[in-house]
Design a protein around this motif. Sequence first.
Motif, PDB file in Angstrom:
ATOM      1  N   ASP A  21      49.243  38.691  32.202  1.00  0.00           N
ATOM      2  CA  ASP A  21      47.966  38.215  32.696  1.00  0.00           C
ATOM      3  C   ASP A  21      46.832  39.129  32.276  1.00  0.00           C
ATOM      4  O   ASP A  21      45.710  38.824  33.012  1.00  0.00           O
ATOM      5  N   PRO A  23      43.499  40.267  30.639  1.00  0.00           N
ATOM      6  CA  PRO A  23      42.456  39.397  30.009  1.00  0.00           C
ATOM      7  C   PRO A  23      42.398  40.262  28.584  1.00  0.00           C
ATOM      8  O   PRO A  23      42.577  41.332  28.291  1.00  0.00           O
ATOM      9  N   GLY A  42      32.787  40.136  34.028  1.00  0.00           N
ATOM     10  CA  GLY A  42      34.259  39.989  34.189  1.00  0.00           C
ATOM     11  C   GLY A  42      34.472  38.528  34.679  1.00  0.00           C
ATOM     12  O   GLY A  42      35.465  38.249  35.239  1.00  0.00           O
ATOM     13  N   LEU A  43      33.560  37.632  34.820  1.00  0.00           N
ATOM     14  CA  LEU A  43      33.768  36.509  35.329  1.00  0.00           C
ATOM     15  C   LEU A  43      33.402  35.480  34.800  1.00  0.00           C
ATOM     16  O   LEU A  43      33.105  34.009  35.188  1.00  0.00           O
ATOM     17  N   ALA A  44      33.293  35.508  33.380  1.00  0.00           N
ATOM     18  CA  ALA A  44      32.703  34.374  32.415  1.00  0.00           C
ATOM     19  C   ALA A  44      31.485  33.776  32.544  1.00  0.00           C
ATOM     20  O   ALA A  44      31.156  32.518  32.494  1.00  0.00           O
ATOM     21  N   GLN A  45      30.547  34.805  33.190  1.00  0.00           N
ATOM     22  CA  GLN A  45      29.257  34.201  33.572  1.00  0.00           C
ATOM     23  C   GLN A  45      28.006  34.705  32.443  1.00  0.00           C
ATOM     24  O   GLN A  45      27.150  34.335  32.572  1.00  0.00           O
ATOM     25  N   ARG A  59      35.463  33.372  26.363  1.00  0.00           N
ATOM     26  CA  ARG A  59      35.084  34.541  27.213  1.00  0.00           C
ATOM     27  C   ARG A  59      36.286  35.278  27.353  1.00  0.00           C
ATOM     28  O   ARG A  59      37.160  34.967  28.045  1.00  0.00           O
ATOM     29  N   SER A  60      36.512  36.622  26.630  1.00  0.00           N
ATOM     30  CA  SER A  60      37.641  37.152  26.554  1.00  0.00           C
ATOM     31  C   SER A  60      38.053  37.756  28.036  1.00  0.00           C
ATOM     32  O   SER A  60      38.992  38.449  28.144  1.00  0.00           O
ATOM     33  N   CYS A  61      36.953  38.047  28.803  1.00  0.00           N
ATOM     34  CA  CYS A  61      37.347  38.766  29.916  1.00  0.00           C
ATOM     35  C   CYS A  61      38.046  38.057  30.933  1.00  0.00           C
ATOM     36  O   CYS A  61      38.643  38.320  31.987  1.00  0.00           O
ATOM     37  N   VAL A  62      38.270  36.423  30.747  1.00  0.00           N
ATOM     38  CA  VAL A  62      39.099  35.524  31.482  1.00  0.00           C
ATOM     39  C   VAL A  62      40.265  34.932  30.770  1.00  0.00           C
ATOM     40  O   VAL A  62      40.697  33.997  30.955  1.00  0.00           O
ATOM     41  N   TYR A  63      40.242  35.277  29.545  1.00  0.00           N
ATOM     42  CA  TYR A  63      41.214  34.694  28.605  1.00  0.00           C
ATOM     43  C   TYR A  63      42.691  35.540  28.545  1.00  0.00           C
ATOM     44  O   TYR A  63      42.667  36.672  28.160  1.00  0.00           O
ATOM     45  N   PRO A  64      43.725  35.141  29.397  1.00  0.00           N
ATOM     46  CA  PRO A  64      45.029  35.831  29.439  1.00  0.00           C
ATOM     47  C   PRO A  64      45.480  36.129  27.992  1.00  0.00           C
ATOM     48  O   PRO A  64      45.743  35.262  27.187  1.00  0.00           O
TER      49      PRO A  64
END
Length: 164
Positions: A21, A23, A42-45, A59-64
């Motif tokens: 999991d 990111p 870190g929130l896809a924002q 958004r690689s911060c929320v892409y497992p």
Amino acid sequence: MPDFNLSVNGERVVARNVAPDTPLLWVLRDTLGLVGTKFGCGLAQCGACTVQIDGEPMRSCVYPVSAVGDKAITTIEGLASEVSLHPLQQAWIDLDVPQCGYCQAGQLMSAAALLAKNPQPSDADIDAAMAGNYCRCATYNRIRAAVHTAAETLQKQGGDRETV
Ligand code: FES
Ligand code: FES
């Protein structure tokens, strides 16, 4: 923890001992040392962490990392060819787009995905494609101009190839 066999910037790489999991952003930065991709919210924002996965801006911060599989990852380190900058990168330089620079890797990856699909985008197309990439320095007008400049360069390069 498992290893992940990934395709990054055209090369096969192994990310070892990574929780599924995790990111993708952290795998790129901490495991593979590709620190051009930035952490913002870190929130896809905010879009600072944008990379391309099979050509789509993500958004690689929320892409497992476990969701990547065989898909091709392209980061800012893979945008230039071996012989030249991507026309977007050159336009970014020529038009002095960055201010602090923090958001710009993500901006470029979104812009490159746009031009790959839409070689002659309108202002509205650019604004729509880049809407998820925030710039706290408000470089939006220069970004738009640089995307148009790069589009012209790519069109000219295509024309040059056709006449060879
Ligand atoms: S760090 Fe991923 S969208 Fe902000
Ligand atoms: S150039 Fe500073 S946040 Fe975009």
